[in-house]
Motif scaffolding. Structure first.
Motif, PDB file in Angstrom:
ATOM      1  N   ASN A 243       0.605  -1.075   0.089  1.00  0.00           N
ATOM      2  CA  ASN A 243      -0.159   0.161  -0.036  1.00  0.00           C
ATOM      3  C   ASN A 243       0.930   1.162   0.128  1.00  0.00           C
ATOM      4  O   ASN A 243       0.439   2.221  -0.698  1.00  0.00           O
ATOM      5  N   TYR A 244       1.869   1.217   0.949  1.00  0.00           N
ATOM      6  CA  TYR A 244       2.760   2.240   0.941  1.00  0.00           C
ATOM      7  C   TYR A 244       3.452   2.702  -0.639  1.00  0.00           C
ATOM      8  O   TYR A 244       3.520   3.703  -1.020  1.00  0.00           O
ATOM      9  N   LEU A 245       3.940   1.525  -1.303  1.00  0.00           N
ATOM     10  CA  LEU A 245       4.549   1.698  -2.466  1.00  0.00           C
ATOM     11  C   LEU A 245       3.651   2.258  -3.565  1.00  0.00           C
ATOM     12  O   LEU A 245       3.951   3.265  -4.414  1.00  0.00           O
ATOM     13  N   GLU A 246       2.371   1.697  -3.527  1.00  0.00           N
ATOM     14  CA  GLU A 246       1.355   2.039  -4.617  1.00  0.00           C
ATOM     15  C   GLU A 246       0.984   3.322  -4.499  1.00  0.00           C
ATOM     16  O   GLU A 246       0.444   3.956  -5.480  1.00  0.00           O
TER      17      GLU A 246
ATOM     18  N   GLN B 230      18.393  -0.308  -6.425  1.00  0.00           N
ATOM     19  CA  GLN B 230      18.896  -1.453  -6.882  1.00  0.00           C
ATOM     20  C   GLN B 230      18.712  -1.764  -8.319  1.00  0.00           C
ATOM     21  O   GLN B 230      18.295  -0.665  -9.059  1.00  0.00           O
ATOM     22  N   PRO B 231      19.228  -2.665  -9.039  1.00  0.00           N
ATOM     23  CA  PRO B 231      19.272  -2.840 -10.459  1.00  0.00           C
ATOM     24  C   PRO B 231      17.816  -2.864 -10.997  1.00  0.00           C
ATOM     25  O   PRO B 231      17.068  -3.328 -10.312  1.00  0.00           O
ATOM     26  N   LEU B 232      17.620  -2.277 -12.298  1.00  0.00           N
ATOM     27  CA  LEU B 232      16.316  -2.126 -12.602  1.00  0.00           C
ATOM     28  C   LEU B 232      15.595  -3.526 -12.749  1.00  0.00           C
ATOM     29  O   LEU B 232      14.414  -3.845 -12.426  1.00  0.00           O
ATOM     30  N   ASP B 233      16.152  -4.451 -13.026  1.00  0.00           N
ATOM     31  CA  ASP B 233      15.507  -5.980 -13.450  1.00  0.00           C
ATOM     32  C   ASP B 233      14.964  -6.304 -12.207  1.00  0.00           C
ATOM     33  O   ASP B 233      14.220  -6.892 -11.925  1.00  0.00           O
ATOM     34  N   GLU B 234      15.747  -6.121 -10.879  1.00  0.00           N
ATOM     35  CA  GLU B 234      15.063  -6.571  -9.509  1.00  0.00           C
ATOM     36  C   GLU B 234      14.107  -5.820  -9.132  1.00  0.00           C
ATOM     37  O   GLU B 234      13.216  -6.355  -8.487  1.00  0.00           O
ATOM     38  N   ILE B 235      14.094  -4.407  -9.487  1.00  0.00           N
ATOM     39  CA  ILE B 235      12.814  -3.832  -9.194  1.00  0.00           C
ATOM     40  C   ILE B 235      11.762  -4.073  -9.774  1.00  0.00           C
ATOM     41  O   ILE B 235      10.546  -4.120  -9.246  1.00  0.00           O
ATOM     42  N   GLU B 236      11.855  -4.482 -11.155  1.00  0.00           N
ATOM     43  CA  GLU B 236      10.703  -4.923 -11.820  1.00  0.00           C
ATOM     44  C   GLU B 236      10.237  -5.988 -11.420  1.00  0.00           C
ATOM     45  O   GLU B 236       8.904  -6.317 -11.277  1.00  0.00           O
TER      46      GLU B 236
ATOM     47  N   LEU C  65       4.768  -8.752  -6.663  1.00  0.00           N
ATOM     48  CA  LEU C  65       3.940  -8.312  -5.487  1.00  0.00           C
ATOM     49  C   LEU C  65       2.561  -7.869  -6.027  1.00  0.00           C
ATOM     50  O   LEU C  65       1.767  -7.339  -5.160  1.00  0.00           O
ATOM     51  N   ASN C  66       2.649  -7.615  -7.141  1.00  0.00           N
ATOM     52  CA  ASN C  66       1.361  -7.139  -7.852  1.00  0.00           C
ATOM     53  C   ASN C  66       1.364  -5.719  -7.506  1.00  0.00           C
ATOM     54  O   ASN C  66      -0.062  -5.392  -7.232  1.00  0.00           O
ATOM     55  N   ILE C  67       2.155  -4.956  -7.399  1.00  0.00           N
ATOM     56  CA  ILE C  67       1.945  -3.533  -7.144  1.00  0.00           C
ATOM     57  C   ILE C  67       1.299  -2.678  -8.226  1.00  0.00           C
ATOM     58  O   ILE C  67       1.681  -2.816  -9.443  1.00  0.00           O
ATOM     59  N   VAL C  68       0.264  -2.160  -7.979  1.00  0.00           N
ATOM     60  CA  VAL C  68      -0.555  -1.192  -9.053  1.00  0.00           C
ATOM     61  C   VAL C  68      -0.433   0.136  -8.236  1.00  0.00           C
ATOM     62  O   VAL C  68      -1.156   0.457  -7.507  1.00  0.00           O
ATOM     63  N   PHE C  69       0.289   0.789  -8.891  1.00  0.00           N
ATOM     64  CA  PHE C  69       0.338   2.374  -8.716  1.00  0.00           C
ATOM     65  C   PHE C  69      -0.776   3.239  -8.668  1.00  0.00           C
ATOM     66  O   PHE C  69      -1.505   3.233  -9.742  1.00  0.00           O
ATOM     67  N   ILE C  70      -0.975   3.986  -7.850  1.00  0.00           N
ATOM     68  CA  ILE C  70      -2.327   4.937  -7.745  1.00  0.00           C
ATOM     69  C   ILE C  70      -1.834   6.237  -8.200  1.00  0.00           C
ATOM     70  O   ILE C  70      -2.534   6.939  -9.125  1.00  0.00           O
ATOM     71  N   THR C  71      -0.457   6.803  -7.778  1.00  0.00           N
ATOM     72  CA  THR C  71      -0.192   7.962  -8.461  1.00  0.00           C
ATOM     73  C   THR C  71       1.489   7.646  -8.680  1.00  0.00           C
ATOM     74  O   THR C  71       1.945   7.155  -8.059  1.00  0.00           O
TER      75      THR C  71
ATOM     76  N   LEU D 119       0.339  -1.718 -14.574  1.00  0.00           N
ATOM     77  CA  LEU D 119       0.487  -1.738 -13.194  1.00  0.00           C
ATOM     78  C   LEU D 119       0.250  -0.122 -12.523  1.00  0.00           C
ATOM     79  O   LEU D 119       0.962   0.251 -11.818  1.00  0.00           O
ATOM     80  N   TYR D 120      -0.688   0.272 -13.066  1.00  0.00           N
ATOM     81  CA  TYR D 120      -1.305   1.514 -12.824  1.00  0.00           C
ATOM     82  C   TYR D 120      -2.701   1.681 -12.585  1.00  0.00           C
ATOM     83  O   TYR D 120      -3.437   0.813 -13.252  1.00  0.00           O
ATOM     84  N   VAL D 121      -3.336   2.625 -11.937  1.00  0.00           N
ATOM     85  CA  VAL D 121      -4.973   2.777 -11.935  1.00  0.00           C
ATOM     86  C   VAL D 121      -4.878   4.081 -12.725  1.00  0.00           C
ATOM     87  O   VAL D 121      -4.139   5.043 -12.296  1.00  0.00           O
ATOM     88  N   ILE D 122      -5.987   4.306 -13.281  1.00  0.00           N
ATOM     89  CA  ILE D 122      -6.280   5.468 -14.206  1.00  0.00           C
ATOM     90  C   ILE D 122      -7.068   6.414 -13.201  1.00  0.00           C
ATOM     91  O   ILE D 122      -8.319   5.992 -12.696  1.00  0.00           O
ATOM     92  N   ASN D 123      -6.662   7.606 -12.989  1.00  0.00           N
ATOM     93  CA  ASN D 123      -7.335   8.589 -12.260  1.00  0.00           C
ATOM     94  C   ASN D 123      -8.728   8.963 -12.853  1.00  0.00           C
ATOM     95  O   ASN D 123      -8.428   9.635 -14.043  1.00  0.00           O
TER      96      ASN D 123
END
Length: 62
Positions: A3-6, A19-25, A31-37, A56-60
């Motif tokens: 929730n914090y990251l989203e 961290q390296p980009l591939d690890e972050i991805e 974790l199926n993180i879906v970004f709110i903003t 991996l985002y929510v449309i406002n």
């Protein structure tokens, strides 16, 4: 933590060089993180494209 990251609107600034980009991805996908903003992807356009391409985002609708 998910929730914090989203809801972290400055995620690209926060994660830049962490961290390296591939690890972050992998973490985002696993974790199926879906970004709110999200802020302007100037710092990490590759990660922004990954988030966009994988929906991996929510449309406002505000």
């Amino acid at each position: 933590m998910i929730n914090y990251l989203e809801s972290k609107n400055n995620f690209f600034s926060f994660i830049n060089g962490f961290q390296p980009l591939d690890e972050i991805e992998k973490i985002i996908k696993d974790l199926n993180i879906v970004f709110i903003t999200l802020d302007n992807p100037i710092l990490n356009k590759e990660l922004f494209n990954f988030i966009y391409t994988n929906n991996l985002y929510v449309i406002n609708q505000g």
